[in-house]
Enzyme design. Structure first.
Site, PDB file in Angstrom:
ATOM      1  N   ASP A 156       0.859  -1.184   0.000  1.00  0.00           N
ATOM      2  CA  ASP A 156       0.000   0.000   0.000  1.00  0.00           C
ATOM      3  C   ASP A 156       0.896   1.235   0.000  1.00  0.00           C
ATOM      4  O   ASP A 156       1.414   1.632   1.054  1.00  0.00           O
ATOM      5  CB  ASP A 156      -0.917   0.004   1.238  1.00  0.00           C
ATOM      6  CG  ASP A 156      -2.002  -1.080   1.187  1.00  0.00           C
ATOM      7  OD1 ASP A 156      -1.822  -2.081   0.445  1.00  0.00           O
ATOM      8  OD2 ASP A 156      -3.013  -0.930   1.888  1.00  0.00           O
ATOM      9  N   LYS A 220      -6.813   3.554  -3.021  1.00  0.00           N
ATOM     10  CA  LYS A 220      -7.235   3.491  -1.607  1.00  0.00           C
ATOM     11  C   LYS A 220      -7.436   4.918  -1.110  1.00  0.00           C
ATOM     12  O   LYS A 220      -6.646   5.806  -1.449  1.00  0.00           O
ATOM     13  CB  LYS A 220      -6.137   2.753  -0.829  1.00  0.00           C
ATOM     14  CG  LYS A 220      -6.252   2.751   0.678  1.00  0.00           C
ATOM     15  CD  LYS A 220      -5.190   1.831   1.314  1.00  0.00           C
ATOM     16  CE  LYS A 220      -5.077   2.011   2.807  1.00  0.00           C
ATOM     17  NZ  LYS A 220      -4.037   1.174   3.427  1.00  0.00           N
ATOM     18  N   LYS A 256     -10.248   0.574  -2.217  1.00  0.00           N
ATOM     19  CA  LYS A 256     -10.063   0.255  -0.795  1.00  0.00           C
ATOM     20  C   LYS A 256     -10.333   1.499   0.047  1.00  0.00           C
ATOM     21  O   LYS A 256      -9.462   2.360   0.181  1.00  0.00           O
ATOM     22  CB  LYS A 256      -8.641  -0.259  -0.539  1.00  0.00           C
ATOM     23  CG  LYS A 256      -8.362  -0.559   0.945  1.00  0.00           C
ATOM     24  CD  LYS A 256      -6.993  -1.191   1.177  1.00  0.00           C
ATOM     25  CE  LYS A 256      -6.650  -1.281   2.655  1.00  0.00           C
ATOM     26  NZ  LYS A 256      -5.306  -1.827   2.926  1.00  0.00           N
TER      27      LYS A 256
HETATM   28  O1  LIG Z   1      -4.991   1.359   6.037  1.00  0.00           O
HETATM   29  C1  LIG Z   1      -5.733   1.282   6.975  1.00  0.00           C
HETATM   30  C2  LIG Z   1      -5.984   2.356   7.932  1.00  0.00           C
HETATM   31  O2  LIG Z   1      -4.822   2.814   8.546  1.00  0.00           O
HETATM   32  C3  LIG Z   1      -6.947   1.895   8.951  1.00  0.00           C
HETATM   33  O3  LIG Z   1      -7.495   2.989   9.606  1.00  0.00           O
HETATM   34  P1  LIG Z   1      -8.362   2.771  10.945  1.00  0.00           P
HETATM   35  O4  LIG Z   1      -7.351   2.430  12.004  1.00  0.00           O
HETATM   36  O5  LIG Z   1      -9.019   4.097  11.159  1.00  0.00           O
HETATM   37  O6  LIG Z   1      -9.314   1.670  10.723  1.00  0.00           O
END
Ligand SMILES: O=C[C@H](O)COP(=O)(O)O
Length: 320
Positions: A156, A220, A256
């Site tokens: 990512d 994403k 995503k």
């Molecule tokens: O890539 C994923 C994100 O960092 C997840 O964010 P979150 O901790 O708010 O679910």
């Protein structure tokens, strides 16, 4: 499904973009409004949502043991009693991936290998100076190569927001293209646009197209560290870019949403949006993921209520 190979940079494609913010917000409202699902459909969608989660830990305090717990949870995301109540077996449902920092990749790989699920559950790693992307390109590329060598199956990347905000689209394209090359042939690349920092819907649409032209497998929304992360209006703009890209070049790029997605209702709303704008083909982990550290617990709790007809006691769920 044929992966997106990218295409030559095409400035004319992104030059004449116009997006009406009010229309975007109204479209989201009308897409989501009045979509009341029957309970059994909701349960099925929530199970599907679990299989689309990149179960994430991206903390400065991550350790080998919490990465191991994350992998165990990815392997068995839903309590066996609930799964049985829904007519599934213990190993029928697992998350699409775990998502960790590059330094934690090897630990995730080792745990998944030990339980025989490496290759079945992806190991995604954020890279390229996550979350800000404010590092020299050389070190950002090096970080990708390191994560791949450690065993990451998905990377990512974060895009360089400065290039978006200063309109340097071709430079952005070149950087992402180099990142794709650093990922190699096998590893899938998701490009994090950090939409909350891109200022306008127009920039989000353009950055989406540039990331796809440079060969991203997924786009994403966010890192989860911006002050505004995955919102449905941002998602709609990205879906429209994905649709335009597919209609023009024939390749399907994944979406995503990530950052702040916490509830079963959030998950269902994202599915409704994607189904309405992109169609059913996108409702699987090949083309759709939730990046989330805290969504699973709420989904598990909703499924518990569906199966047992009462609210889940708090001790039942310990993580995610
Ligand atoms: O890539 C994923 C994100 O960092 C997840 O964010 P979150 O901790 O708010 O679910």
């Amino acid at each position: 499904m044929e992966r997106n190979p990218g295409c030559e940079f095409d400035l004319s494609w992104i030059s004449n973009v116009n997006i009406n913010s009010n229309a975007i917000n109204k479209s989201v409202e009308s897409i989501i409004a009045d979509k009341i699902l029957k309970n059994e459909y909701e349960a099925a969608w929530l199970l599907k949502a679990v299989t689309c989660i990149d179960l994430t830990t991206l903390g400065g305090d991550d350790t080998e043991s919490n990465v191991a717990r994350l992998c165990q949870k990815a392997a068995q995301p839903i309590h066996t009693d609930i799964l049985e109540g829904l007519g599934f077996k213990e190993d029928d449902i697992r998350t699409a991936a775990v998502c960790v920092y590059p330094s934690r990749v090897k630990e995730a790989v080792n745990v998944l290998k030990k339980i025989g699920l490496y290759g079945k559950i992806n190991v995604a790693s954020v890279a390229t100076g996550f979350p800000s992307g404010q590092m020299p390109l050389k070190s950002r590329l090096e970080e990708i190569r390191f994560a791949v060598e450690e065993g990451a199956t998905e990377i990512d990347i974060v895009i360089n927001r400065t290039l978006v905000l200063t309109g340097k689209w071709e430079e952005l394209y070149q950087e992402i293209k180099e990142m794709k090359e650093a990922c190699g042939q096998q590893v899938h690349m998701k490009s994090i646009l950090a939409v909350g920092e891109l200022d306008t819907f127009k920039n989000i649409y353009k950055a989406s197209l540039v990331a796809m032209m440079a060969g991203s497998d997924f786009i994403k929304t966010s890192t989860g560290k911006e002050s505004v992360n995955a919102t449905l209006p941002f998602g709609l703009v990205m879906c429209r870019a994905i649709k335009d890209y597919q209609e023009t070049l024939g390749y399907k790029v994944g979406l995503k949403p990530a950052g702040g997605i916490r509830t079963s209702k959030d998950a269902i709303n994202w599915f409704i949006l994607v189904k309405e704008v992109l169609g059913k083909d996108w409702l699987n982990s090949e083309l759709f993921r939730f990046g989330a550290s805290g969504l699973l617990g709420d989904i598990e709790s909703s499924l518990y209520s569906f199966v047992f007809g009462r609210k889940a006691p708090s001790y039942v769920f310990t993580m995610g």
